[in-house]
Design a protein around this motif. Structure first.
Motif, short mmCIF file in Angstrom:
data_model
loop_
_atom_site.label_atom_id
_atom_site.label_comp_id
_atom_site.label_asym_id
_atom_site.label_seq_id
_atom_site.Cartn_x
_atom_site.Cartn_y
_atom_site.Cartn_z
N ARG A 232 35.04 66.34 -2.88
CA ARG A 232 35.52 68.36 -1.97
C ARG A 232 33.87 68.92 -1.96
N LYS B 243 32.69 69.97 1.40
CA LYS B 243 32.72 71.50 2.25
C LYS B 243 31.54 72.19 2.12
N GLN B 244 30.28 71.29 1.66
CA GLN B 244 29.14 72.61 2.19
C GLN B 244 28.81 72.03 3.50
N THR B 245 28.05 72.77 3.53
CA THR B 245 27.20 72.64 5.31
C THR B 245 25.84 71.74 4.89
N ASP C 155 25.08 73.96 10.89
CA ASP C 155 26.98 74.51 9.93
C ASP C 155 27.57 74.14 9.90
N GLU C 156 28.01 72.22 10.57
CA GLU C 156 29.10 71.66 10.05
C GLU C 156 29.20 71.34 8.80
N THR C 157 30.02 71.25 8.06
CA THR C 157 30.20 70.43 7.07
C THR C 157 30.36 69.05 6.49
N GLU D 198 32.10 66.69 5.21
CA GLU D 198 32.99 66.05 5.74
C GLU D 198 33.63 66.35 7.34
N GLU D 199 32.80 66.99 7.93
CA GLU D 199 33.38 66.91 9.35
C GLU D 199 32.08 65.93 9.62
#
Length: 171
Positions: A19, A23-25, A118-120, A122-123
């Motif tokens: 995480r 969870k970071q962008t 700006d997406e993480t 993880e994404e």
């Protein structure tokens, strides 16, 4: 054999353990900022894409729409193998790369995977794993190229390697 794809797939399946990075962008990780990218215009001949792949020892180049400046596709080293085995496609080497992209994407709007800064992480990882892609193009709100992220770029955010350890092996 442990591949980069397998490592990223494992990261995706175990993202709850990572995480602090997941969870970071991209921008907060320092990989959402502009960086040089070798690309071809949609009007360039297909052979130009293959020339850049060989010249710069890279695995792919994005195809940029000559009018809008948007990422509209992707030509990879894998496509070279397709060309070598197809007489039909071989004839396309001097045609605009956009015709090749349209033919191989079978009418899909875009065969290039994109994300925004700006997406993480993880994404981005989950999207790459779902699409079975080895690279994702970071674009701005207008879908204009900012940079490319490879599997290696992603793995390096989770694993520290000594400077120069792999040389240019995975660039």
């Amino acid at each position: 054999i442990i591949t980069q794809s397998a490592l990223v797939k494992t990261l995706s399946a175990n993202m709850d353990r990572f995480r602090s990075v997941g969870k970071q962008t991209l921008i907060s990780l320092g990989i959402g900022t502009p960086a040089p990218v070798h690309s071809v215009s949609s009007e360039d001949p297909l052979f130009q894409a293959f020339h850049l792949i060989r010249l710069y020892d890279i695995s792919a180049v994005p195809v940029i729409d000559s009018i809008t400046g948007r990422v509209i596709g992707n030509v990879s080293a894998r496509d070279i193998r397709l060309i070598a085995t197809s007489h039909k496609v071989y004839k396309m080497l001097n045609m605009p790369v956009k015709l090749y992209v349209e033919a191989v994407s079978e009418g899909a709007e875009n065969n290039a995977l994109t994300c925004t800064p700006d997406e993480t992480m993880e994404e981005v990882i989950r999207r790459m794993v779902r699409a079975h892609m080895h690279r994702i193009y970071v674009v701005d709100e207008g879908l204009r190229m900012i940079r490319v992220l490879s599997l290696r770029n992603i793995i390096c955010r989770f694993v520290k390697e000594p400077p120069g350890y792999f040389g240019r092996a995975f660039l």
